[in-house]
Design a protein around this motif. Structure first.
Motif, PDB file in Angstrom:
ATOM      1  N   GLN A 126      -1.193 -28.859  26.830  1.00 33.39           N
ATOM      2  CA  GLN A 126      -0.192 -29.659  27.514  1.00 33.39           C
ATOM      3  C   GLN A 126       0.627 -30.533  26.567  1.00 33.39           C
ATOM      4  O   GLN A 126       1.696 -31.020  26.922  1.00 33.39           O
ATOM      5  CB  GLN A 126      -0.842 -30.545  28.575  1.00 33.39           C
ATOM      6  N   CYS A 127       0.149 -30.744  25.345  1.00 32.68           N
ATOM      7  CA  CYS A 127       0.893 -31.558  24.390  1.00 32.68           C
ATOM      8  C   CYS A 127       2.038 -30.790  23.750  1.00 32.68           C
ATOM      9  O   CYS A 127       2.854 -31.362  23.028  1.00 32.68           O
ATOM     10  CB  CYS A 127      -0.042 -32.114  23.315  1.00 32.68           C
ATOM     11  N   LEU A 128       2.108 -29.474  23.988  1.00 31.96           N
ATOM     12  CA  LEU A 128       3.149 -28.630  23.409  1.00 31.96           C
ATOM     13  C   LEU A 128       3.792 -27.767  24.493  1.00 31.96           C
ATOM     14  O   LEU A 128       3.123 -27.336  25.424  1.00 31.96           O
ATOM     15  CB  LEU A 128       2.563 -27.691  22.339  1.00 31.96           C
ATOM     16  N   GLN A 162      10.289 -29.690  19.385  1.00 37.23           N
ATOM     17  CA  GLN A 162      10.298 -31.129  19.656  1.00 37.23           C
ATOM     18  C   GLN A 162       9.300 -31.389  20.779  1.00 37.23           C
ATOM     19  O   GLN A 162       9.555 -31.099  21.944  1.00 37.23           O
ATOM     20  CB  GLN A 162      11.708 -31.577  20.061  1.00 37.23           C
ATOM     21  N   PHE A 163       8.133 -31.933  20.422  1.00 33.29           N
ATOM     22  CA  PHE A 163       7.032 -32.063  21.382  1.00 33.29           C
ATOM     23  C   PHE A 163       6.788 -33.500  21.844  1.00 33.29           C
ATOM     24  O   PHE A 163       5.841 -33.752  22.566  1.00 33.29           O
ATOM     25  CB  PHE A 163       5.735 -31.524  20.765  1.00 33.29           C
ATOM     26  N   GLU A 173      12.278 -26.636  27.799  1.00 33.47           N
ATOM     27  CA  GLU A 173      11.215 -26.775  28.792  1.00 33.47           C
ATOM     28  C   GLU A 173      10.443 -25.465  28.905  1.00 33.47           C
ATOM     29  O   GLU A 173      11.027 -24.386  28.893  1.00 33.47           O
ATOM     30  CB  GLU A 173      11.783 -27.149  30.163  1.00 33.47           C
ATOM     31  N   ARG A 174       9.117 -25.586  29.029  1.00 32.52           N
ATOM     32  CA  ARG A 174       8.263 -24.398  29.156  1.00 32.52           C
ATOM     33  C   ARG A 174       8.324 -23.874  30.581  1.00 32.52           C
ATOM     34  O   ARG A 174       8.432 -24.634  31.541  1.00 32.52           O
ATOM     35  CB  ARG A 174       6.827 -24.755  28.788  1.00 32.52           C
ATOM     36  N   GLU A 197       5.190 -32.804  14.955  1.00 30.92           N
ATOM     37  CA  GLU A 197       4.828 -34.099  15.525  1.00 30.92           C
ATOM     38  C   GLU A 197       4.447 -33.907  16.979  1.00 30.92           C
ATOM     39  O   GLU A 197       5.131 -33.187  17.716  1.00 30.92           O
ATOM     40  CB  GLU A 197       5.999 -35.089  15.405  1.00 30.92           C
ATOM     41  N   ILE A 198       3.345 -34.527  17.373  1.00 34.82           N
ATOM     42  CA  ILE A 198       2.828 -34.393  18.734  1.00 34.82           C
ATOM     43  C   ILE A 198       2.823 -35.763  19.391  1.00 34.82           C
ATOM     44  O   ILE A 198       2.549 -36.776  18.739  1.00 34.82           O
ATOM     45  CB  ILE A 198       1.405 -33.797  18.719  1.00 34.82           C
TER      46      ILE A 198
END
Length: 614
Positions: A583-585, A133-134, A107-108, A156-157
């Motif tokens: 936000q996708c990563l 793992q996104f 988690e970011r 992979e997004i």
């Protein structure tokens, strides 16, 4: 247990020696200064700038990224029996914290900071994959390429996280931004094009300023392409608009290039006037009767200058009159103005004193020959003139403020007619032509149409989408390649008022569109030229090579979570390599975009001079 201890001894690289907010300094063990390590027969890349590092604090695993490093000589080195001078050197890593591991994975963000002397480790293979793992459990993956520094790690997004957002793709010409745009949408369409719900609920509109996506197979074959042109060529398409679309004051103000405070209210009054006439039982008779009344009003005026101005407007509305020799007759040639009495005179009769004589004048009689034009814009121009006659006569508007909007519309009429087809509301022509993907090719249009059409179409589709998507089942993605053509706040070819109106329209879409399922993807060579409001609302960034310092600063102001190394890499990124953040990563990454079939590529290759010279 012994295996774990062996792994820890090899993967351990040092310990924390300084904690300053998000910036951590780590002292590297002197035995770990080689470029590679050997573990279980595999060669592992040792810690270096741009690598990830794991800091253990009890049972917590905190992840950081190495931003820089330096060395210094250990002044307390006293082991006289060991003669290797390298042992005097201490290596310090500067690390920026990124996130932490939980039971759910990586988690970011920062939950807690490490302590001095916490041990630091390289990431093992599984941890490295977990960091990259996104795709969430409820999402679907979209493969776009591989990590630049780890070619074996595919990227992979999550489709929801990427496409249910506003996307910015930036890079200098030749850096690969159009290829990346084509790649992500090619992968999406290939994955879903056979799904009936996708074709029903998802719409994608691409504005193409350079003709890069007009070929049959570009991105995908299943698409509708409008090849617009303002040039004198036979084969060209037209955009479908219903008459009711253009009776919207906002859309018609775009066509007429109307200013906000004076001309737009006038346009709105005219459109209401138009609806009132055409919703009556006999529109032509109604319009002719109003014309007759206005002719009488003008011929009874005492102000010669104003009256002659209004007579000119009648000449614009009414059909021309010719004599037997086919020479045009002035419609007001049978009437004079007596300056002494301030009154129009017809055949010796003063018209204000004898208004019944007005009905015998050429101008009044010519009203009987008036017919509505089949062309929508021509009809509206006549209504604008009639509304202007009324407004000037009743002192409601000043001619110098209003007449320019009619003149602009007349000058644009030919161009508008070349690219827009106005159909009756009862016609069943579909803008999408039963496709989920539509390309509007503006390559052969002039500058005015290039600026007007994206604004006009986007406003139309956005308004329709808001109105008909109350259940939030449908989505609309508006894609603008070379977006600086229409989203630039620096433009010397248009008035400030019109530029503000254009930007405000797109800013509303990008600020409010997410609530209604409307998303934008913008690609541009010059992010510094694009409105700061639009840039600030983007959720995901795909950054190719940017050389101009103003462009780099524009991105840096907006993408605050991008690390120092990534920013410094922007001017030297190779073609096809980009930095993805948003936000996708959970973390920014450097990616080599995977290839697509040659037939699906955009047509934007640089010409090879020597092939044409030898």
């Amino acid at each position: 247990m012994e295996k774990d201890l062996q792994k820890d001894s090899i993967f351990k690289v040092g310990k924390v020696v300084s904690v300053e907010g998000r910036t951590i300094k780590i002292e590297v063990d002197k035995s770990k200064n080689s470029s590679h390590l050997l573990y279980n027969g595999e060669i592992i890349r040792n810690i270096s700038v741009n690598s990830y590092i794991k800091i253990t604090k009890g049972f917590n695993r905190i992840i950081g990224k190495v931003d820089g490093e330096y060395i210094y000589e250990d002044s307390y080195f006293t082991d006289k029996n060991y003669t290797n001078e390298k042992k005097k050197i201490k290596r310090i890593l500067i690390v920026k914290l990124l996130g932490f591991f939980t039971k759910r994975g990586f988690e970011r963000g920062i939950k807690e900071l490490p302590l001095i002397n916490n041990e630091c480790f390289l990431l093992d293979k599984k941890e490295f994959q977990d960091v990259h793992q996104f795709v969430g459990k409820a999402d679907l993956p979209l493969n776009i390429g591989t990590l630049t520094h780890e070619p074996n790690q595919s990227v992979e997004i999550g489709i929801n996280e990427l496409f249910a957002s506003h996307i910015g793709i930036f890079g200098n010409t030749g850096s690969g931004k159009s290829y990346t745009l084509a790649k992500i949408y090619y992968e999406l369409f290939t994955k879903f094009k056979h799904e009936e719900k996708f074709k029903k609920n998802a719409k994608f509109l691409l504005f193409d300023f350079n003709g890069e996506y007009e070929s049959k197979y570009s991105i995908i074959e299943e698409k509708k392409v409008y090849n617009l042109s303002t040039r004198a060529i036979k084969k060209k398409d037209k955009l479908i608009f219903y008459e009711s679309d253009l009776l919207d004051k906002d859309l018609f103000s775009i066509i007429a290039n109307a200013t906000e405070k004076t001309q737009k209210p006038f346009v709105a009054r005219t459109l209401e006037f138009y609806k009132k006439i055409f919703y009556s039982e006999d529109p032509l008779e109604y319009f002719q009767n109003i014309l007759r009344k206005r002719v009488k009003d003008v011929y009874k005026m005492a102000d010669k200058i104003k009256a002659e101005l209004l007579l000119d407007y009648f000449r614009e509305i009414l059909p021309s009159l010719y004599d037997d020799d086919n020479i045009e007759i002035d419609l007001a040639s049978d009437v004079d103005f007596n300056n002494k009495f301030g009154e129009f005179v017809f055949d010796g009769t003063y018209l204000r004193s004898n208004p019944e004589s007005i009905e015998d004048t050429l101008l009044y009689q010519q009203v009987n020959r008036y017919e509505f034009s089949e062309d929508f814009i021509s009809r509206i121009i006549h209504f604008l003139y009639l509304q202007l006659i009324h407004d000037i006569f009743s002192n409601r508007a000043a001619n110098e403020h209003i007449s320019p909007v009619i003149n602009k519309l007349k000058s644009f009429h030919k161009d508008i007619d070349a690219v827009i087809k106005v159909v009756d509301d009862l016609d069943e022509e579909d803008f999408w032509d039963d496709n989920f993907f539509c390309v509007i090719n503006l390559h052969k249009t002039n500058t005015h149409i290039k600026k007007m059409i994206p604004l006009l179409v986007s406003q139309k589709l956005y308004s329709e989408h808001k109105k008909h998507n109350r259940k939030k089942e449908k989505s609309l993605n508006i894609i603008v390649d070379e977006a600086h053509n229409i989203l630039s706040y620096i433009s010397e070819r248009e008035s400030e008022t019109w530029k503000d109106y254009r930007l405000e329209t797109f800013e509303e879409i990008i600020k409010e569109g997410r609530k209604f399922g409307v998303f934008m993807t913008i690609a541009s060579q010059r992010p510094s030229d694009i409105s700061a409001t639009i840039i600030s609302q983007l959720h995901n960034f795909i950054l190719h090579r940017l050389i101009n310092n103003n462009d780099i600063i524009a991105v840096e102001r907006t993408v605050s979570y991008l690390d120092k190394v990534s920013f410094e890499s922007l001017p030297i990124l190779p073609t096809g390599t980009c930095i993805i953040a948003g936000q996708c990563l959970q973390i920014p990454i450097m990616v080599d975009i995977a290839s697509i079939d040659k037939a699906n590529e955009p047509d934007n290759k640089t010409i090879r001079l020597t092939e044409n010279w030898i």
